[in-house]
Design a protein around this motif. Structure first.
Motif, short mmCIF file in Angstrom:
data_model
loop_
_atom_site.label_atom_id
_atom_site.label_comp_id
_atom_site.label_asym_id
_atom_site.label_seq_id
_atom_site.Cartn_x
_atom_site.Cartn_y
_atom_site.Cartn_z
N CYS A 30 -32.92 -30.60 -5.31
CA CYS A 30 -33.02 -32.05 -5.22
C CYS A 30 -33.45 -32.66 -6.55
N LEU A 197 -32.03 -41.83 4.91
CA LEU A 197 -31.68 -41.43 3.55
C LEU A 197 -30.74 -40.23 3.58
N ASP A 201 -32.07 -37.61 -1.26
CA ASP A 201 -33.07 -38.67 -1.39
C ASP A 201 -34.23 -38.49 -0.41
N VAL A 204 -36.52 -35.89 -2.00
CA VAL A 204 -37.28 -36.48 -3.11
C VAL A 204 -38.37 -37.41 -2.58
N HIS A 205 -38.01 -38.24 -1.61
CA HIS A 205 -38.97 -39.17 -1.03
C HIS A 205 -40.15 -38.42 -0.41
N GLY A 243 -40.32 -45.98 -2.40
CA GLY A 243 -39.81 -44.67 -2.80
C GLY A 243 -38.31 -44.66 -2.98
N MET A 244 -37.64 -43.68 -2.41
CA MET A 244 -36.19 -43.56 -2.55
C MET A 244 -35.43 -44.54 -1.67
N ASN A 245 -36.16 -45.38 -0.94
CA ASN A 245 -35.52 -46.41 -0.11
C ASN A 245 -35.23 -47.70 -0.88
N LYS A 250 -36.89 -45.98 -6.87
CA LYS A 250 -36.06 -45.00 -7.58
C LYS A 250 -36.27 -45.09 -9.09
N ILE A 253 -39.50 -43.42 -10.01
CA ILE A 253 -39.40 -41.96 -9.94
C ILE A 253 -38.68 -41.42 -11.17
N ASN A 254 -37.62 -42.10 -11.59
CA ASN A 254 -36.92 -41.70 -12.81
C ASN A 254 -37.83 -41.80 -14.02
#
Length: 290
Positions: A30, A197, A201, A204-205, A243-245, A250, A253-254
């Motif tokens: 992931c 998700l 994702d 990751v979340h 988060g990844m939502n 995102k 996180i990057n």
């Protein structure tokens, strides 16, 4: 799979171990996974890459089945734990031989070995999923007192043992003795709640969620308690952003991926708990069918 169908020990062990193998591959696959090895990045690791993890996972596959088989027994939980530590020591040797001395899965092996054996024990005793946590507690009862409280500093201590002497952080031993509460009381629910998700994702979340509470000894080993505290705080803020939502989550996180590489931060303990989270999710679904 039909309910009440009879299965052999070999059937059970291969099925359960396949879940463990699957989630170990999920964890390293992931992305974005700040500081961790993935197909996209080596993260904060200069001595390993994605293929190192594939090699390591492959060589450990047979031991995952052996952990389940050791658990599928009428022996006491304590006796099972003793036996899987012997199996785990052999697995660790094979891992280091395969990776030429690189530690890819030592923490994962400890956690996943216990989770696999506890699952085997639950199946043997026909207990429901919720009893796996109790089995883990029974297996590892007293491990902190036995292995950490009496430690004296010397060159042969593991990283985790040295960190206990310095910070009194009980690490993975404390986590298992409490029945892996990070997973059973937090990350399993988080993983289930984010079914909307896609798989990458969702992984990751869940990883970022685990980082909000995990007393990650990999981070402390490379840095200190203060850095761990900052990682937790940053992760909490990312989860608050969605988060990844969300796009904002995102982006953060990057950004964290870049920061962790620059600062040599790797949340390896959180990565191990991510794999155990998804493993137990698969086990919970499986036990509803047998």
């Amino acid at each position: 799979m039909q309910k009440n169908k009879k299965f052999t020990l070999n059937d059970f062990s291969l099925t359960i171990s396949s879940f463990a193998l699957q989630v170990m591959l999920y964890e390293v696959s992931c992305y974005p996974s700040p500081g961790l090895v993935s197909p996209v990045s080596n993260g904060a690791h200069k001595d390993m890459d994605y293929f190192t993890f594939i090699d390591s996972t492959a060589v450990l596959s047979k031991y995952l089945a052996l952990f389940v088989q050791e658990g599928y027994s009428n022996r006491t939980c304590k006796d099972i734990f003793d036996s899987i530590r012997t199996v785990g020591a052999e697995a660790e040797k094979d891992m280091f031989n395969k990776t030429q001395g690189i530690n890819t899965h030592k923490g994962m092996l400890f956690l996943m070995g216990i989770a696999c054996a506890a699952t085997g024990k639950a199946i043997y005793e026909k207990k429901p999923f919720k009893e796996i946590q109790t089995i883990i507690k029974e297996m590892t009862e007293g491990i902190v007192n036995k292995e950490l409280l009496s430690l004296k500093d010397n060159s042969l201590l593991s990283h985790g043992e040295k960190l206990y002497l310095k910070y009194k952080n009980e690490g993975v031993r404390g986590e298992v003795e409490r029945g892996i509460p990070t997973v059973f009381e937090y990350s399993l629910k988080l993983y289930k709640e984010n079914l909307n998700l896609n798989l990458n994702d969702r992984l990751v979340h869940t990883l970022i969620g685990i980082m909000t509470i995990c007393n990650d000894t990999t981070i402390i080993h490379r840095h200190n308690q203060e850095t761990l505290g900052k990682v937790k705080e940053i992760s909490k803020n990312i989860i608050k952003l969605g988060g990844m939502n969300t796009i904002q989550g995102k982006e953060k996180i990057n950004d964290l991926c870049i920061e962790f590489i620059e600062r040599n931060i790797s949340p390896g303990g959180s990565a191990d708990l991510l794999a155990v989270t998804v493993f137990l999710h698969f086990v919970e679904q499986y036990l509803l069918t047998v």
